[in-house]
Design a protein around this motif. Structure first.
Motif, PDB file in Angstrom:
ATOM      1  N   PHE A   1       0.814  -1.210   0.000  1.00 21.21           N
ATOM      2  CA  PHE A   1       0.000   0.000   0.000  1.00 21.21           C
ATOM      3  C   PHE A   1       0.853   1.269   0.000  1.00 21.21           C
ATOM      4  CE2 PHE A   1      -3.574  -2.674   1.636  1.00 21.21           C
ATOM      5  CZ  PHE A   1      -4.492  -2.340   0.649  1.00 21.21           C
ATOM      6  N   ALA A   2       2.099   1.172   0.453  1.00 20.86           N
ATOM      7  CA  ALA A   2       2.964   2.360   0.441  1.00 20.86           C
ATOM      8  C   ALA A   2       3.232   2.832  -0.976  1.00 20.86           C
ATOM      9  CB  ALA A   2       4.282   2.052   1.145  1.00 20.86           C
ATOM     10  N   CYS A   3       3.197   1.892  -1.916  1.00 24.12           N
ATOM     11  CA  CYS A   3       3.543   2.202  -3.307  1.00 24.12           C
ATOM     12  C   CYS A   3       2.274   2.357  -4.142  1.00 24.12           C
ATOM     13  CB  CYS A   3       4.433   1.097  -3.864  1.00 24.12           C
ATOM     14  SG  CYS A   3       5.387   1.563  -5.317  1.00 24.12           S
ATOM     15  N   THR A   4       1.366   3.230  -3.677  1.00 28.62           N
ATOM     16  CA  THR A   4       0.112   3.489  -4.376  1.00 28.62           C
ATOM     17  C   THR A   4      -0.007   4.968  -4.719  1.00 28.62           C
ATOM     18  OG1 THR A   4      -1.041   3.793  -2.254  1.00 28.62           O
ATOM     19  CG2 THR A   4      -1.133   1.590  -3.257  1.00 28.62           C
ATOM     20  N   GLU A   5      -0.898   5.264  -5.651  1.00 29.94           N
ATOM     21  CA  GLU A   5      -1.169   6.665  -5.995  1.00 29.94           C
ATOM     22  C   GLU A   5      -1.629   7.437  -4.767  1.00 29.94           C
ATOM     23  OE1 GLU A   5      -3.902   7.098  -9.200  1.00 29.94           O
ATOM     24  OE2 GLU A   5      -2.661   6.008 -10.649  1.00 29.94           O
ATOM     25  N   GLU A   6      -2.387   6.763  -3.916  1.00 24.95           N
ATOM     26  CA  GLU A   6      -2.953   7.440  -2.750  1.00 24.95           C
ATOM     27  C   GLU A   6      -1.991   7.497  -1.565  1.00 24.95           C
ATOM     28  OE1 GLU A   6      -6.218   5.273  -5.049  1.00 24.95           O
ATOM     29  OE2 GLU A   6      -4.194   4.815  -4.320  1.00 24.95           O
ATOM     30  N   GLY A   7      -0.882   6.787  -1.643  1.00 20.60           N
ATOM     31  CA  GLY A   7       0.087   6.785  -0.554  1.00 20.60           C
ATOM     32  C   GLY A   7       0.620   8.180  -0.270  1.00 20.60           C
ATOM     33  N   ASP A   8       0.907   8.469   0.990  1.00 17.80           N
ATOM     34  CA  ASP A   8       1.281   9.820   1.404  1.00 17.80           C
ATOM     35  C   ASP A   8       2.761  10.139   1.210  1.00 17.80           C
ATOM     36  OD1 ASP A   8      -1.270  10.968   3.025  1.00 17.80           O
ATOM     37  OD2 ASP A   8      -1.108   8.813   3.310  1.00 17.80           O
ATOM     38  N   ALA A   9       3.570   9.143   0.894  1.00 15.60           N
ATOM     39  CA  ALA A   9       5.002   9.371   0.696  1.00 15.60           C
ATOM     40  C   ALA A   9       5.249  10.075  -0.634  1.00 15.60           C
ATOM     41  CB  ALA A   9       5.752   8.051   0.737  1.00 15.60           C
ATOM     42  N   SER A  10       6.465  10.602  -0.780  1.00 12.61           N
ATOM     43  CA  SER A  10       6.852  11.284  -2.011  1.00 12.61           C
ATOM     44  C   SER A  10       6.979  10.285  -3.168  1.00 12.61           C
ATOM     45  CB  SER A  10       8.197  11.984  -1.815  1.00 12.61           C
ATOM     46  OG  SER A  10       9.212  11.017  -1.570  1.00 12.61           O
ATOM     47  N   ASP A  11       6.963  10.817  -4.375  1.00 12.58           N
ATOM     48  CA  ASP A  11       7.143   9.962  -5.548  1.00 12.58           C
ATOM     49  C   ASP A  11       8.508   9.274  -5.516  1.00 12.58           C
ATOM     50  OD1 ASP A  11       4.650  10.675  -6.469  1.00 12.58           O
ATOM     51  OD2 ASP A  11       5.391  12.180  -7.888  1.00 12.58           O
ATOM     52  N   ARG A  12       9.529   9.968  -5.013  1.00 13.54           N
ATOM     53  CA  ARG A  12      10.869   9.367  -4.959  1.00 13.54           C
ATOM     54  C   ARG A  12      10.908   8.213  -3.980  1.00 13.54           C
ATOM     55  NH1 ARG A  12      14.286   6.686  -5.569  1.00 13.54           N
ATOM     56  NH2 ARG A  12      16.520   7.009  -5.960  1.00 13.54           N
ATOM     57  N   PHE A  13      10.171   8.314  -2.885  1.00 18.64           N
ATOM     58  CA  PHE A  13      10.070   7.191  -1.950  1.00 18.64           C
ATOM     59  C   PHE A  13       9.469   5.980  -2.659  1.00 18.64           C
ATOM     60  CE2 PHE A  13       7.993   4.452   1.050  1.00 18.64           C
ATOM     61  CZ  PHE A  13       8.789   4.465   2.183  1.00 18.64           C
ATOM     62  N   LYS A  14       8.388   6.198  -3.366  1.00 18.84           N
ATOM     63  CA  LYS A  14       7.730   5.092  -4.064  1.00 18.84           C
ATOM     64  C   LYS A  14       8.633   4.501  -5.142  1.00 18.84           C
ATOM     65  CE  LYS A  14       3.316   7.372  -3.206  1.00 18.84           C
ATOM     66  NZ  LYS A  14       2.148   8.085  -3.788  1.00 18.84           N
ATOM     67  N   GLN A  15       9.406   5.361  -5.807  1.00 19.30           N
ATOM     68  CA  GLN A  15      10.318   4.870  -6.842  1.00 19.30           C
ATOM     69  C   GLN A  15      11.400   3.982  -6.231  1.00 19.30           C
ATOM     70  OE1 GLN A  15       9.744   5.459 -10.164  1.00 19.30           O
ATOM     71  NE2 GLN A  15      11.321   3.863 -10.444  1.00 19.30           N
ATOM     72  N   ALA A  16      11.807   4.283  -5.007  1.00 25.23           N
ATOM     73  CA  ALA A  16      12.788   3.436  -4.327  1.00 25.23           C
ATOM     74  C   ALA A  16      12.241   2.024  -4.141  1.00 25.23           C
ATOM     75  CB  ALA A  16      13.161   4.043  -2.975  1.00 25.23           C
ATOM     76  N   TYR A  17      10.962   1.918  -3.857  1.00 25.23           N
ATOM     77  CA  TYR A  17      10.333   0.600  -3.747  1.00 25.23           C
ATOM     78  C   TYR A  17      10.320  -0.106  -5.105  1.00 25.23           C
ATOM     79  CZ  TYR A  17       8.476   0.854   1.055  1.00 25.23           C
ATOM     80  OH  TYR A  17       8.336   0.871   2.420  1.00 25.23           O
ATOM     81  N   ILE A  18       9.955   0.631  -6.135  1.00 27.63           N
ATOM     82  CA  ILE A  18       9.875   0.026  -7.464  1.00 27.63           C
ATOM     83  C   ILE A  18      11.251  -0.452  -7.937  1.00 27.63           C
ATOM     84  CG2 ILE A  18       9.392   0.542  -9.907  1.00 27.63           C
ATOM     85  CD1 ILE A  18       7.167   2.424  -8.914  1.00 27.63           C
ATOM     86  N   ASP A  19      12.289   0.291  -7.596  1.00 26.66           N
ATOM     87  CA  ASP A  19      13.644  -0.040  -8.036  1.00 26.66           C
ATOM     88  C   ASP A  19      14.293  -1.150  -7.209  1.00 26.66           C
ATOM     89  OD1 ASP A  19      13.427   1.931  -9.949  1.00 26.66           O
ATOM     90  OD2 ASP A  19      14.527   3.443  -8.786  1.00 26.66           O
ATOM     91  N   ALA A  20      13.767  -1.424  -6.032  1.00 29.32           N
ATOM     92  CA  ALA A  20      14.420  -2.349  -5.107  1.00 29.32           C
ATOM     93  C   ALA A  20      14.410  -3.781  -5.631  1.00 29.32           C
ATOM     94  CB  ALA A  20      13.745  -2.295  -3.740  1.00 29.32           C
ATOM     95  N   LYS A  21      15.519  -4.468  -5.429  1.00 29.61           N
ATOM     96  CA  LYS A  21      15.639  -5.892  -5.724  1.00 29.61           C
ATOM     97  C   LYS A  21      15.719  -6.653  -4.403  1.00 29.61           C
ATOM     98  CE  LYS A  21      18.157  -5.063 -10.054  1.00 29.61           C
ATOM     99  NZ  LYS A  21      17.993  -3.579  -9.999  1.00 29.61           N
ATOM    100  N   SER A  22      15.524  -7.940  -4.448  1.00 30.04           N
ATOM    101  CA  SER A  22      15.496  -8.725  -3.219  1.00 30.04           C
ATOM    102  C   SER A  22      16.803  -8.600  -2.441  1.00 30.04           C
ATOM    103  CB  SER A  22      15.205 -10.199  -3.525  1.00 30.04           C
ATOM    104  OG  SER A  22      16.174 -10.728  -4.404  1.00 30.04           O
ATOM    105  N   GLU A  23      17.936  -8.514  -3.175  1.00 30.35           N
ATOM    106  CA  GLU A  23      19.224  -8.419  -2.494  1.00 30.35           C
ATOM    107  C   GLU A  23      19.471  -7.042  -1.880  1.00 30.35           C
ATOM    108  OE1 GLU A  23      20.117  -8.136  -7.017  1.00 30.35           O
ATOM    109  OE2 GLU A  23      18.727  -9.178  -5.674  1.00 30.35           O
TER     110      GLU A  23
END
Length: 360
Positions: A243-265
């Motif tokens: 839910f943190a990585c949603t349009e409605e999430g209150d974090a900044s776009d850069r925060f959400k991009q960090a989630y999208i870019d993250a790999k398991s390692e």
């Protein structure tokens, strides 16, 4: 196709779907995310800690963090309820480890929260703080049946009340601060949901007439996870990272991009200044910390009752690091996350997640 899901009733509150959006601190789950989750039939959760950091009310030079946080928390609950409508259910997550834990709980109650969820310690005095608000549902976060029993017995003896539900969190996959005392204990097989969830369900059945719902948390992502924990006896689930990585999430776009870019390692465990293990993305800040040479910005607000940075200037100010992450400072922020963060590959909508999980 819809999933066969249990009915979740916490106190007098019954959402359409047996789902709680997890509380994520320092305004990752603020009023907008919580309000939209509640609007779409689940329970939306505002995290109380550090929610005032962007408000003009907060004046660091005046050292008014605690007062400002109470005001902004009440405002956030009101705004979330405006979004969710009269049928929406809004919870507030309050961490026991906070210096102003009691004040935040009281502010949540006065602000109109329906449910208070409380972990990062044992919420032994929680009923006392909301005694003037008998309809508020109280939900401790536990990692064992032993903890559930300890809390229940104390509440019964001191306050003649029992919890309205339990959230059972698995440290091996949860995000942020984890329900373990050491990093080694995070992966203890005895703390896996396959062990702890049936144990707590059994405890509730044998000691509380089976009427108290048990909610599974930690690593919940898709329908397969729901079906797995429902078979183990869960009456609902708590989901944070997705839910943190949603349009409605209150974090900044850069925060959400960090989630999208993250790999398991990229997902690592750290020793938090709060004295608890935590799970985060390995960015430049965390990499330096793990190497032993991180530099911290000045203390944010003395927000933790036990803080290694405040006492010894070891580690770093976790509040400032979380603020930096929330606003999108990749170099200096602490990006807490769950173990499944690598599965985030796009910005989603709250309603789409809920529909995917439960069907039409």
């Amino acid at each position: 196709m819809s999933i066969s899901a249990p009915v979740l009733k916490i106190g007098k509150f019954q959402p359409k779907f047996p789902l709680i959006q997890g509380g994520m601190g320092v305004d990752i789950s603020g009023f907008n995310l919580a309000g939209n989750v509640a609007l779409n039939g689940a329970i939306g959760t505002i995290a109380s800690v550090g929610i005032c950091h962007k408000s003009p009310i907060f004046k660091p030079e005046k050292h008014n963090y605690f007062e400002a946080n109470e005001i902004v928390l009440k405002e956030a609950i009101s705004k979330a309820k405006e979004i969710s409508g009269s049928d929406g259910i809004i919870a507030v997550n309050c961490m026991v480890a906070l210096t102003d834990y009691e004040r935040q709980v009281r502010a949540a109650a006065e602000g109109g929260a329906d449910i208070i969820i409380s972990g990062a310690g044992l919420p032994l005095r929680l009923p006392d703080y909301v005694k003037d608000f008998p309809e508020i549902a109280l939900v401790p976060i536990v990692s064992s049946a032993k903890a559930a029993d300890l809390i229940t017995r104390h509440w019964q003896k001191k306050y003649s009340r029992i919890p309205d539900a339990f959230v059972v969190e698995e440290p091996a996959s949860a995000g942020g601060h984890l329900g373990a005392t050491t990093i080694e204990q995070v992966y203890d097989p005895d703390l896996r949901l396959e062990k702890t969830l049936p144990d707590v369900v059994k405890y509730v059945r044998e000691n509380l007439d089976g009427k108290i719902p048990v909610i599974a948390a930690g690593g919940i992502w898709d329908r397969n996870d729901l079906e797995r924990v429902f078979k183990l006896g869960a009456s609902g689930v708590q989901m944070g990272t997705r839910f943190a990585c949603t349009e409605e999430g209150d974090a900044s776009d850069r925060f959400k991009q960090a989630y999208i870019d993250a790999k398991s390692e990229d997902v690592v465990l750290i020793h938090s200044p709060a004295g608890l293990p935590g799970r985060a993305i390995k960015n430049p800040f965390v990499a330096k910390y793990l190497e032993g040479n991180v530099e911290s910005r000045p203390c944010f607000a003395n927000c933790l009752s036990h803080c290694r940075y405040r006492k010894t200037r070891e580690t770093f100010c976790i509040a400032m690091a979380l603020v930096d992450a929330q606003v999108g400072d990749w170099e200096h922020g602490l990006f807490f996350c769950g173990s499944n963060v690598y599965r985030a590959n796009k910005i989603e909508k709250v309603r789409d997640i809920i529909q995917e999980l439960f069907g039409e």
